[in-house]
Design a protein around this motif. Structure first.
Motif, PDB file in Angstrom:
ATOM      1  N   THR A   1      41.927  46.123  50.041  1.00  0.00           N
ATOM      2  CA  THR A   1      41.581  44.736  50.262  1.00  0.00           C
ATOM      3  C   THR A   1      41.461  44.919  52.076  1.00  0.00           C
ATOM      4  OG1 THR A   1      42.255  43.465  48.619  1.00  0.00           O
ATOM      5  CG2 THR A   1      41.690  42.254  50.619  1.00  0.00           C
TER       6      THR A   1
ATOM      7  N   GLU B   1      44.466  37.660  48.920  1.00  0.00           N
ATOM      8  CA  GLU B   1      43.069  38.283  48.408  1.00  0.00           C
ATOM      9  C   GLU B   1      43.466  39.566  47.598  1.00  0.00           C
ATOM     10  OE1 GLU B   1      40.268  36.941  48.645  1.00  0.00           O
ATOM     11  OE2 GLU B   1      40.691  35.074  49.821  1.00  0.00           O
TER      12      GLU B   1
ATOM     13  N   PHE C   1      41.220  42.513  55.357  1.00  0.00           N
ATOM     14  CA  PHE C   1      41.192  41.115  55.815  1.00  0.00           C
ATOM     15  C   PHE C   1      40.959  41.327  57.162  1.00  0.00           C
ATOM     16  CE2 PHE C   1      42.790  37.454  57.814  1.00  0.00           C
ATOM     17  CZ  PHE C   1      42.255  36.350  56.913  1.00  0.00           C
TER      18      PHE C   1
ATOM     19  N   ARG D   1      47.019  35.926  54.084  1.00  0.00           N
ATOM     20  CA  ARG D   1      45.656  36.005  53.671  1.00  0.00           C
ATOM     21  C   ARG D   1      45.361  37.368  52.892  1.00  0.00           C
ATOM     22  NH1 ARG D   1      43.286  33.963  51.500  1.00  0.00           N
ATOM     23  NH2 ARG D   1      41.212  33.898  52.315  1.00  0.00           N
TER      24      ARG D   1
ATOM     25  N   LYS E   1      37.441  45.060  48.515  1.00  0.00           N
ATOM     26  CA  LYS E   1      37.422  43.726  48.811  1.00  0.00           C
ATOM     27  C   LYS E   1      37.380  43.631  50.156  1.00  0.00           C
ATOM     28  CE  LYS E   1      40.530  41.964  46.200  1.00  0.00           C
ATOM     29  NZ  LYS E   1      41.535  41.096  45.553  1.00  0.00           N
TER      30      LYS E   1
ATOM     31  N   LYS F   1      45.692  38.774  44.156  1.00  0.00           N
ATOM     32  CA  LYS F   1      45.284  37.637  43.157  1.00  0.00           C
ATOM     33  C   LYS F   1      45.776  37.679  41.821  1.00  0.00           C
ATOM     34  CE  LYS F   1      41.213  35.527  45.692  1.00  0.00           C
ATOM     35  NZ  LYS F   1      39.928  35.133  45.562  1.00  0.00           N
TER      36      LYS F   1
ATOM     37  N   VAL G   1      37.271  40.730  53.080  1.00  0.00           N
ATOM     38  CA  VAL G   1      37.312  39.081  53.487  1.00  0.00           C
ATOM     39  C   VAL G   1      37.259  38.984  54.897  1.00  0.00           C
ATOM     40  CG1 VAL G   1      38.544  37.061  53.184  1.00  0.00           C
ATOM     41  CG2 VAL G   1      38.529  38.894  51.273  1.00  0.00           C
TER      42      VAL G   1
END
Length: 431
Positions: A421, A164, A423, A160, A252, A167, A254
């Motif tokens: 990112t 993310e 996660f 995951r 990001k 992408k 998430v």
């Protein structure tokens, strides 16, 4: 044998690397097919090795294959596939006895290559399709494997995070394939994928062991003939394994919730380097210092000093512009863990680590590089890495470069790290 130099032979449409070595009592051969990763075909490519292992035209069952391997003095075959950067590699490997040590035996190498030729180029196909029953069975096996990966929350968090972070990049395509693709795969379109690989891939053949190179060259020329009518496919620019570097416009975050006891906090950073760049080695040393061993910054601070993580580590993907931090924590410790992780990144960038820690990290990397020279597969991988990356650096070269890395070089490389990112997989009840 040079990876990209004049010593590479073009035989029967394949790039052949004959690598004699007296280190090993057995001989090892690998045949590697390199194609571009494509979302439309990746699941078929993931499925293909398991179907090919089930049989070929001459040896249509596992039992028949094993009987022939037994006849070849206990030779072993492995078929697999994986992603390397933007490339997919379909790999056939065989380990065989050295006929020099077998009385009255002088055709074993030729027999092994002939067997390999059958396994690679003459699969068990009827009317342009693999056996539907075999395909169905292997589809179900792959489906269960993909489900198990999803059930393993550490693996799930890894996937995951990449989904993310990457992408729109080839990097985000799942090398293991996609469960939703399986229903549409049948014997015919799987065989079409096989033909596409065989007819369009760059093919590299490696053989290492104690043998006469001239005799081995002729053995390959006469026994591994599946591509004899095809011109060798060169490694064109469009097949480079590297993607363009990405800059981070905004971090990001998430967050997902599941009924789990241990939360997973996985973080991706952009390194702005890869194996084609001079500062990749200092970044590799930096990643080891950051989280590559039990004395690393992350381990000593996040886990030992503050007791925030059940596990914590860092890993650099030198084929890409990415570094990952993995940790398992209590859900309520998210903010505190992020703070301590950020502090370790800053410590790496500002040189807040000891000379002893730097030397230990370098020593561990050097030991790993030296170890790769002690196995046939390691030697082959070393040469193949040069081919994939378009460089001429061997593990010996990297050992020298690692040994020369100083604190300033690590700081300079680490200064380019950008958090991309976060996660976070946590319990449904966690804040």
């Amino acid at each position: 044998m040079e990876a990209n130099g004049k010593n590479t032979l073009l035989i029967n449409g394949m790039h052949v690397h004959i690598m004699p070595s007296k280190k090993f009592k057995t001989n090892t051969v690998e045949v590697k097919f390199q194609t571009k990763v494509d979302r439309e075909t990746i699941t078929r490519l993931a499925l293909l090795p398991t179907v090919l292992r089930r049989g070929c035209s001459a040896y249509p069952t596992k039992a028949a294959i094993q009987e022939r391997l037994d006849d070849l003095y206990g030779a072993a075959i492995g078929i697999g596939g994986w992603k390397s950067g933007t490339s997919h590699i379909l790999n056939f490997q065989m380990d065989m006895a050295n006929e020099k040590f077998i009385p009255n035996e002088n055709t074993l190498a030729a027999d092994v290559f002939a067997f390999l030729n059958e396994m690679i180029f003459h699969p068990n196909v009827h009317n342009g399709a693999f056996d539907e029953a075999v395909v169905k069975q292997e589809k179900e096996t792959l489906r269960r494997h993909l489900e198990a990966m999803k059930d393993n929350k550490m693996s799930y968090a890894n996937v995951r995070l990449i989904d993310e972070m990457a992408k729109g990049e080839v990097y985000a395509i799942h090398g293991q394939g996609y469960a939703e693709d399986l229903q549409a795969i049948n014997g015919q379109n799987l065989y079409e994928a096989y033909e596409q690989v065989v007819n369009s891939a760059r093919v590299d053949v490696f053989i290492t062991g104690d043998f006469n190179p001239t005799v081995m060259e002729e053995t390959i020329r006469t026994s591994l003939v599946g591509l004899s009518e095809r011109n060798a496919v060169e490694l064109h620019d469009e097949m480079t394994i590297f993607e363009d570097f990405k800059s981070v416009s905004a971090v990001k975050e998430v967050i997902e919730h599941e009924d789990i006891q241990q939360a997973k906090l996985h973080i991706g950073y952009r390194t702005h380097t890869n194996l084609s760049k001079a500062d990749c080695v200092p970044m590799l040393v930096g990643s080891m210092l950051l989280g590559g061993y039990m004395g690393s910054l992350l381990f000593m601070n996040v886990r030992e000093k503050h007791s925030l993580a059940y596990y914590v580590s860092a890993s650099l993907d030198a084929f890409s512009d990415k570094l990952f931090i993995y940790s398992g924590i209590a859900g309520e410790n998210y903010e505190k863990t992020m703070q301590i992780v950020d502090e370790q990144i800053i410590a790496l960038q500002t040189g807040e680590f000891s000379d002893n820690a730097l030397e230990e990290a370098k020593s561990l990397l050097i030991n790993d590089l030296k170890g790769s020279q002690d196995s046939a597969i390691g030697l082959i991988d070393d040469v193949y890495k040069q081919i994939l990356t378009g460089t001429s650096k061997s593990s010996i070269d990297y050992i020298e470069e690692v040994a020369a890395v100083d604190k300033a070089a690590v700081m300079q490389a680490a200064s380019k790290l950008e958090k991309d990112t976060i996660f976070f997989l946590t319990n449904k009840e966690a804040n």
